[in-house]
Motif scaffolding. Structure first.
Motif, short mmCIF file in Angstrom:
data_model
loop_
_atom_site.label_atom_id
_atom_site.label_comp_id
_atom_site.label_asym_id
_atom_site.label_seq_id
_atom_site.Cartn_x
_atom_site.Cartn_y
_atom_site.Cartn_z
N TYR A 72 -53.54 -38.62 34.14
CA TYR A 72 -53.10 -39.58 35.16
C TYR A 72 -51.86 -39.13 35.92
CZ TYR A 72 -56.59 -42.70 33.18
OH TYR A 72 -57.77 -43.26 32.75
N GLU A 76 -56.05 -40.77 39.49
CA GLU A 76 -56.03 -42.19 39.13
C GLU A 76 -57.12 -42.49 38.11
OE1 GLU A 76 -56.40 -44.28 42.83
OE2 GLU A 76 -54.40 -43.69 43.48
N PRO A 77 -56.98 -43.59 37.37
CA PRO A 77 -58.04 -43.97 36.44
C PRO A 77 -59.37 -44.18 37.16
CG PRO A 77 -56.05 -45.23 36.00
CD PRO A 77 -55.83 -44.48 37.29
N LEU A 100 -61.79 -50.90 40.61
CA LEU A 100 -60.65 -50.16 41.13
C LEU A 100 -59.90 -50.98 42.17
CD1 LEU A 100 -62.60 -46.81 41.58
CD2 LEU A 100 -61.34 -47.60 39.57
N GLY A 147 -54.40 -53.61 41.50
CA GLY A 147 -54.46 -53.04 40.15
C GLY A 147 -55.88 -52.69 39.74
N TYR A 148 -56.03 -52.45 38.46
CA TYR A 148 -57.32 -52.11 37.87
C TYR A 148 -57.83 -53.32 37.09
CZ TYR A 148 -56.26 -47.43 39.29
OH TYR A 148 -55.97 -46.35 40.06
N GLN A 169 -51.22 -49.58 38.11
CA GLN A 169 -51.30 -48.21 37.59
C GLN A 169 -50.05 -47.82 36.82
OE1 GLN A 169 -52.61 -45.18 40.26
NE2 GLN A 169 -52.45 -43.59 38.72
N GLU A 170 -48.88 -48.27 37.24
CA GLU A 170 -47.66 -47.88 36.53
C GLU A 170 -47.57 -48.46 35.12
OE1 GLU A 170 -46.62 -51.29 39.34
OE2 GLU A 170 -47.67 -49.39 39.54
N ILE A 172 -50.23 -48.47 33.08
CA ILE A 172 -51.21 -47.75 32.26
C ILE A 172 -50.53 -46.55 31.62
CG2 ILE A 172 -53.35 -46.43 32.31
CD1 ILE A 172 -54.33 -48.33 34.50
#
Length: 193
Positions: A72, A76-77, A100, A147-148, A169-170, A172
């Motif tokens: 990562y 990105e995931p 996503l 976000g995810y 993301q931050e 994760i």
């Protein structure tokens, strides 16, 4: 340091060889520890919410999971990856990414709907049923802005994005990569495509 080197050079060859071997061993252990600290994290699964992929209900019986952080840094995931993040109280959590940033999410008749189109589950998890509770209950659509959107594989009993919203993301910590314990379950937590 030069003086120590000259002292070692004057020792008999077997002792000198043993000291050099010990020096290389310590350097290798140090390198492994630095790599582990920067790129990996060991966590125990303490919730049944990701069963059957990850199992456990406590620290005593949970799968030991190695999370890798490096991928990562560069990307990105992806959908269907299992990620690790922390709740506000610091509890580590592992869930599967299903939507996503920028996508809309709905669950209808156990089917994942992304941007108004059905998304088939990969063969490895095709047997899982995602239940439409929380913010996607009664046919509602959730707009996943930043976000995810993550779900537990056992979505009947999972505190996930249906209740908690998306994961930025931050937050994760990394991608769940490898089960290292118990011995009967050692293996990769495969990235699904």
């Amino acid at each position: 340091m030069k003086r120590l080197g000259s002292l070692i050079d004057r020792l008999p060859p077997p002792i000198r060889g043993t000291l050099r071997w010990g020096e290389h061993l310590l350097a290798s252990v140090g390198a492994v520890l630095v790599i582990y600290h920067l790129g990996f994290e060991l966590t125990v699964m303490i919730s049944p919410s990701m069963s059957p992929t990850l199992q456990g209900t406590s620290k005593e019986n949970g799968d030991w999971i190695l999370t890798e952080r490096v991928s990562y840094w560069f990307r990105e995931p992806r959908r269907w990856e299992v990620v690790r993040f922390d709740l506000a109280d610091g509890t580590p959590v592992m869930k599967r990414v299903v939507a996503l940033p920028g996508e809309t999410v709905a669950l209808k008749k156990f089917q994942l709907i992304i941007n108004d189109a059905a998304v088939p589950q990969p063969d490895a998890i095709a047997h899982l049923k995602y239940y439409s509770y929380g913010n996607v209950s009664h046919g509602r659509t959730f707009t996943n802005r930043h976000g995810y959107y993550v779900l537990g594989d056992d979505s009947v009993d999972s505190l996930d994005s249906r209740y908690e919203g998306t994961i930025p993301q931050e937050k994760i910590a990394g991608r769940v990569w490898l089960r290292v314990w118990p011995p009967s379950r050692i293996g990769l937590v495969h990235t699904l495509k």
